[in-house]
Design a protein around this motif. Structure first.
Motif, short mmCIF file in Angstrom:
data_model
loop_
_atom_site.label_atom_id
_atom_site.label_comp_id
_atom_site.label_asym_id
_atom_site.label_seq_id
_atom_site.Cartn_x
_atom_site.Cartn_y
_atom_site.Cartn_z
N TYR A 62 -23.29 -1.93 -9.09
CA TYR A 62 -22.65 -2.23 -10.37
C TYR A 62 -23.39 -3.37 -11.07
O TYR A 62 -23.62 -3.33 -12.27
CB TYR A 62 -21.18 -2.63 -10.17
N ARG A 121 -10.75 3.45 -14.06
CA ARG A 121 -10.75 4.82 -13.56
C ARG A 121 -11.44 4.93 -12.20
O ARG A 121 -10.92 5.55 -11.27
CB ARG A 121 -11.45 5.74 -14.57
N ASP A 122 -12.58 4.23 -12.07
CA ASP A 122 -13.29 4.23 -10.78
C ASP A 122 -12.39 3.66 -9.69
O ASP A 122 -12.32 4.21 -8.58
CB ASP A 122 -14.54 3.35 -10.85
N MET A 172 -9.58 5.94 -8.82
CA MET A 172 -10.08 7.07 -8.06
C MET A 172 -10.28 6.68 -6.60
O MET A 172 -9.90 7.40 -5.68
CB MET A 172 -11.38 7.56 -8.69
N LEU A 173 -10.88 5.47 -6.41
CA LEU A 173 -11.07 4.98 -5.04
C LEU A 173 -9.73 4.89 -4.32
O LEU A 173 -9.61 5.29 -3.16
CB LEU A 173 -11.72 3.58 -5.06
N ARG A 174 -8.73 4.38 -5.05
CA ARG A 174 -7.41 4.25 -4.43
C ARG A 174 -6.85 5.64 -4.11
O ARG A 174 -6.25 5.84 -3.07
CB ARG A 174 -6.46 3.50 -5.37
N ALA A 175 -7.06 6.60 -5.04
CA ALA A 175 -6.56 7.96 -4.81
C ALA A 175 -7.22 8.58 -3.58
O ALA A 175 -6.61 9.32 -2.82
CB ALA A 175 -6.81 8.83 -6.03
N LEU A 176 -8.50 8.22 -3.37
CA LEU A 176 -9.22 8.78 -2.23
C LEU A 176 -8.87 8.07 -0.93
O LEU A 176 -9.38 8.42 0.13
CB LEU A 176 -10.73 8.66 -2.44
N GLY A 177 -8.08 7.02 -1.03
CA GLY A 177 -7.65 6.37 0.21
C GLY A 177 -8.24 4.99 0.44
O GLY A 177 -8.17 4.49 1.56
N ALA A 178 -8.82 4.38 -0.61
CA ALA A 178 -9.29 3.00 -0.43
C ALA A 178 -8.08 2.08 -0.43
O ALA A 178 -7.19 2.23 -1.27
CB ALA A 178 -10.23 2.61 -1.56
N PRO A 205 -3.32 4.24 -8.21
CA PRO A 205 -4.20 5.39 -8.45
C PRO A 205 -3.84 6.12 -9.74
O PRO A 205 -4.71 6.58 -10.47
CB PRO A 205 -3.95 6.30 -7.25
N LEU A 206 -2.55 6.16 -10.04
CA LEU A 206 -2.10 6.91 -11.20
C LEU A 206 -2.47 6.23 -12.51
O LEU A 206 -2.91 6.88 -13.45
CB LEU A 206 -0.58 7.04 -11.12
N LEU A 242 -5.66 7.09 -13.98
CA LEU A 242 -5.85 8.40 -14.57
C LEU A 242 -5.27 8.48 -15.96
O LEU A 242 -5.41 9.47 -16.64
CB LEU A 242 -5.21 9.47 -13.65
N ARG A 243 -4.60 7.39 -16.37
CA ARG A 243 -4.04 7.36 -17.73
C ARG A 243 -4.79 6.34 -18.57
O ARG A 243 -5.10 5.26 -18.09
CB ARG A 243 -2.58 6.90 -17.68
#
Lengths: 850, 247
Positions: free
Chosen positions: A11, A291-292, A295-301, A389-390, A393-394
């Protein structure tokens, strides 16, 4: 490499400009702290080398606790101490040489600017050290005006064995015949001139006295045995004596430590501003990467992983910035030492070597740099770890949340500002000084709520100015879109500019007050000025006969002299000045903080003294108290009858007593500073010629008329004050970085919008102007806050100085003008890169930008 | 046996007069290895349902069971672990990390789970190769086409060998050809590797790749349609059902 570090590094590398700008802020702070803390210790090390060079390789050196000379007979007390192998007493004095004294060539700075005069008993001295004479012979008991010098010094004076060179001395100009020459000195420190003890006592007006005893203990003594011998030596001498290093130069160390503290404070302030910049950057980073992160949180971070990623980024930046800051700081120190070598040797006789820095300083600088960065990244990192995570996405930003936060901050901030304003009205220094920091905190807190009103106020101005450009309104609304970020930027600029305004307040108050004082204190017709003003102990003065001779000159009305002795009360080093109560008031005078001219009568009447503000502050005493001053024979009580100071001694812990008391208790009769007035009808030309003729034998003094001295001091002060402005200008530099950073982030964030404006027909020029107007608005907000903060801070500086020195507050018009000019210039400068970037954007690529 | 089950699942946004019921007492069961599409008009609660099933959001009332365990009883740490090991996500906008390579992106869930980098990379490579991206391992997302990016995202969803894949409009950001490719890929994943896939879509042609379609309207399940295996008529059937249920 672990995921957090990989992400952090990628980054950072992906946003090179922003990374560079943010890192720059850290570099700057570390550079200041490290650089400045390297320059001053280098000077101190040089001073120490001068002192210790005289000391050589002996086991113990003994001095009086006051640092003053003591009777030579003290040596006899040590004759029976078990374990002492050899000892020698000597009289050591540094003699500062007037400029161009050695080679007489003004275009070429002298290599030798001071010498150490050492009076020894020849055979005693030889029992401690070897003196391998290369030419001529060593000293003999019967020698009078003979000296042994090094080859280096012989070369500098262009003399050989049997020839005479002249040195300034208290007894007047003294010629010494070179008896022998030692090989060139390889040790650092001043060149030494070795003479017989009586000769040195004559030259320094200290008959029968020595100021150093050195001794070597029996061979092969271990640590415990040495400690035992040291204890025995201490017992034999009593508490007036100390075993250890030479104490000379204490005053100077104290002055330098003050300077070092002030400069370190600037470094810390700069780092503090850096903290704001980093905070801003990371907050933007977190918003940008919602968003990144989501997404990381959604994937289980886990939250900790996210927190770690942002902190790893700040850690990398902190380390990078600190290491570069260290390197640049070192280069800065080398540069300053190179440049300062000449001018500094004019004021203080110190020759500086390569920069000296301690491992501790490296560690502390690194810790500060990295610590501030990580700390500034902490809140954004915490926020990032709490992105669900949600949420990611918004596409929503918590505007309502900002308004609530700003409202709370505003209330607390206003309360703090009201309290600090009340502190000013109270007139109590104890309330006003902490109030300065609180006031800035208050401004930082109200900043977010003030962004919109300020922007709309200044926005009207710019909209009017750019009415044809059609972008004024856009710039204003762009700016107020991220009020929190603008507020943080304005806070960083505020600190930088506040310091400039405060400096202006200080300078205008100092000049206003000091010029008046100089007329009072130094307004005499003639001044005899020694090489080091204020640091009296390193000067060789004159015997009272010079002042006596001056009094006999036709047309001289009054002569006043200052005499000096070092002393100590409760462990605080005190510079004791002896004045003649009658003539001092006629020729010069003190400015009284408490008490009046009647105090001169009181100090003549008994063991009474006038203390300066610094004395009262550092010893925690007040007028009416009695303090114990240390003499070579023990402690004597002195009562403080008034508080006052003159210009030359304001910054040093000083007390004034009568010259008769100084002679009786401290044995000092040497005049180190002389002022005289002519009678109204005197023939000035005749008097001038006679005074200069008398002064001829005392080249240690510069003789100058009061008017000339006033002019030269004034120009020196003006130079010093412009230097202060430059230092503060440097300190304002982070505000430039802060604005540049914010604008760059803003442009980057709006890439798609800028593409859209270009797509619907906006010209490059319009885009460029939009960014410039935005920059000017941003600068205006920071400057407005800076002026407010600076006015208060300036008042704080003046109040702080008033504790030790009477000073009036003058409104800093120059400082305010400077802040406005610097603020606007920085605004325009900060706009250059982002404006170009925005204007040159490729429209299609910009529209596709995510 | 049902891998996923909901019990009166309800989600209400806002409160008082502004309250909006996104899901209203939804009861569904999804079986192991099933490929289910969720369809319905905009705002019917499709995405909300998916978010609740994945533990990304919490219901106002009702429960979600994954493998018999209720998500409501799980704290953030457990939910995070569940998402990491048991569920794979596929988003409409791919959501790849722009600074990581295709291989690193695909390996994310197992990297986050603490697998050694070399093993994680090997697993990612294996999946990417299966999806025809064996040559693009070191490419960054901006160097890949939309279809390729979504294939990386599918590899990422599968790399931790989860039993459940949740896909939110996985073809919404792709052209028709790439969309068909991705939908076909999902079907083959479901059948070949026995994964349960729940996919939200509004495209009847894409929904036709599934085994069963659940229709939502105004937060309620209004219809369920089972599709015959590998029939060319499926797309037409779905389109007709959509008309019947009403857009």
């Amino acid at each position: 490499m672990n995921l957090q570090l990989t992400l952090a590094a990628r980054y950072l590398a992906g946003r090179k400009l922003r990374t560079a700008l943010t890192t720059l802020a850290i570099i700057f702070g570390v550079l200041l702290i490290f650089g400045m803390n390297t320059v001053l210790p280098t000077m101190m090390a040089a001073l120490q080398a001068n002192v210790q060079g005289a000391e050589g390789e002996v086991d113990f050196s003994i001095t009086n606790v006051t640092g003053e000379a003591f009777p030579a007979g003290v040596l006899d007390r040590l004759r029976d101490v078990d374990g002492v192998r050899a000892m020698a007493a000597s009289l050591n004095r540094t003699i500062n040489l007037p400029p161009d004294y050695v080679d007489g060539d003004p275009s070429h700075p002298d290599t030798v600017i001071a010498i150490n005069l050492i009076g020894v008993v020849p055979e005693e001295a030889r029992s401690l050290r070897a003196y391998p004479v290369a030419a001529g012979r060593y000293l003999d008991e019967s020698d009078t005006a003979s000296a042994v010098i090094s080859q280096t010094l012989a070369d500098a004076f262009s003399v050989d064995v049997g020839e005479i060179f002249r040195l300034p001395a208290a007894s007047g100009m003294t010629g010494l015949t070179v008896a022998g020459i030692l090989p060139a000195d390889i040790m650092p420190g001043n060149e030494e001139v070795l003479v017989n003890l009586p000769q040195a006592q004559l030259m320094t007006e200290e008959p029968g006295k020595v100021n150093l005893i050195e001794l070597n203990v029996e061979a092969f003594a271990d640590q415990a045995r040495r400690a035992e011998i040291q204890a025995a030596v201490e017992a034999a001498l009593g508490e007036s004596y100390q075993v250890g290093t030479l104490m000379a130069g204490d005053e100077m160390f104290a002055a330098m430590e003050m300077g070092q503290m002030a400069l370190s404070l600037f470094g810390v302030l700069a780092l503090f501003m850096g903290g704001f910049i980093i905070f801003n950057t990371f907050r933007t980073v977190v918003i940008e990467r919602r968003r990144d992160i989501g997404m990381l949180r959604a994937l289980g971070a886990t939250r900790r992983t996210v927190l770690g990623t942002i902190l790893a980024e700040s850690l990398i930046q902190g380390l990078l910035g600190s290491v570069i800051g260290l390197l640049l700081g070192y280069l800065l120190a080398v540069g300053i030492i190179q440049v300062a070598r000449g001018p500094i040797s004019m004021f203080v006789n110190v020759q500086m070597g390569a920069p000296v820095f301690s491992p501790v300083l490296v560690v502390v600088s690194l810790l500060l740099g990295v610590g501030v960065t990580v700390l500034a990244g902490l809140i954004p990192a915490w926020n990032a770890s709490h992105i669900t995570p949600l949420e990611a996405l918004r596409p929503s930003l918590g505007e309502g949340e900002f308004n609530r936060g700003a409202g709370r901050g505003f209330t607390v901030g206003v309360a703090i500002i009201v309290l600090t304003a009340a502190a000013i009205l109270s007139g109590q220094a104890a309330l006003i000084i902490p109030g300065g920091i609180l006031f800035l905190v208050g401004l930082v807190l109200i900043a977010p709520a003030m962004v919109r009103p300020f922007a709309s106020l200044f926005g009207k101005l710019t909209a009017w100015a750019t009415v044809r450009g059609g972008i004024g309104g856009l710039a204003e609304s762009n700016l107020t879109r991220q009020p929190a970020r603008v507020a943080v930027t304005a806070s960083a600029s505020m600190i930088g500019l506040a310091v400039i305004v405060a400096a202006g307040g200080l300078v205008s108050s100092l000049t206003g007050t000091l010029y008046d004082l100089m007329q009072d204190n130094l307004g005499s017709d003639y001044l005899f000025i020694p090489p080091s003003i204020g640091l009296w102990s390193s000067n060789v003065g004159a015997s009272p006969s010079l002042a006596e001779d001056l009094r006999q000159v036709d047309g001289v009305e009054a002569v006043s002299t200052l005499r000096f002795a070092a002393t100590n009360t409760n462990g605080v080093a005190v510079s004791l000045l002896g004045i003649d109560p009658v003539s001092f008031d006629q020729v010069s005078g003190l400015d009284f903080i408490e008490g009046s001219e009647s105090a001169y009568g009181e100090i003549a009447a008994g063991r009474n003294m006038i203390a300066n503000g610094s004395f009262l502050l550092s010893t925690g005493t007040k007028v009416g108290d009695t303090v114990e001053l240390l003499t070579t024979d023990g402690k004597v009580p002195y009562r403080i009858v008034a508080a006052g100071s003159d210009l030359l001694n304001a910054k040093v812990t000083t007390a004034y007593i009568s010259q008769s008391n100084l002679q009786a208790d401290f044995g000092s009769t040497e005049d180190v500073f002389i002022q005289l007035n002519l009678s109204p009808g005197a023939d000035r030309a005749v008097a001038d010629a006679q005074i200069k003729a008398l002064a001829y034998d005392y080249p240690q003094f510069r003789v100058i008329s009061g008017a000339d001295y006033f002019a030269s001091i004034k120009s020196q002060m003006d130079t010093a004050f412009s230097a202060i402005y430059i230092v503060f200008l440097v300190l304002a530099f982070p505000s430039l970085i802060a604005m540049l950073n914010t604008l760059t982030i803003g442009v980057l964030e709006r890439t798609r919008e800028i593409g859209m404006i270009r797509a619907v027909g906006g010209t490059r020029k319009q885009i460029r102007n939009m960014v410039v107007v935005e920059a000017l608005l941003l600068a205006a907000i920071g400057t407005a806050f800076g002026i407010l903060g600076g006015l208060y801070l300036g008042y704080v500086f003046v109040t702080g100085i008033e504790v030790i020195f009477p000073l009036g507050y003058f409104f800093p018009y120059t400082g305010i003008l400077a802040a406005v000019a610097i603020g606007l210039i920085f605004g325009v400068l900060a706009a250059i890169i982002p404006a170009r970037q925005a204007a040159r954007m490729d429209v299609v690529a910009a529209l596709r930008y995510e | 046996m049902s891998l996923v089950q909901t019990q009166n699942l309800t989600k209400i946004y806002g409160s008082g007069s502004t309250a909006v019921t996104a899901l209203d007492h939804v009861n569904i069961k999804i079986h192991d290895g099933e490929f289910v599409a969720i369809m319905g008009p905009s705002g019917c609660g499709k995405s909300t349902l998916l978010h609740l099933l994945g533990g990304l959001d919490t219901p106002s009332s009702g429960k979600v069971f994954i493998d018999g365990a209720s998500l409501a009883e799980m704290r953030d740490d457990r939910l995070t672990e569940l998402r990491r090991r048991r569920i794979g996500f596929i988003f409409q906008f791919f959501n790849l990390i722009p600074v990581l390579t295709a291989s690193e992106n695909a390996a994310l869930p197992v990297t986050l789970d603490g697998l050694k980098p070399a093993e994680a990379a090997a697993k990612a490579k294996e999946w990417l190769a299966r999806f025809g991206l064996g040559e693009r391992l070191s490419s960054r997302p901006d160097q890949l086409s939309g279809g390729e990016q979504q294939r990386v995202a599918i590899a990422r969803a599968l790399v931790a060998e989860p039993s459940l894949i949740l896909a939110d409009e996985p073809t919404g950001n792709l052209d028709t050809r790439s969309g068909d490719e991705i939908a076909g890929l999902l079907r083959s994943v479901s059948k070949q590797y026995n994964r349960t896939i729940i996919m939200v879509t509004h495209d009847p042609r894409i929904a036709a790749y599934s085994d069963r379609i659940i229709f939502l309207k105004d937060g309620k399940v209004v219809d369920e349609t089972l599709l015959e295996k590998k029939s060319n008529r499926n797309a037409q059937i779905v389109a007709d059902r959509v008309k019947e249920v009403g857009d």
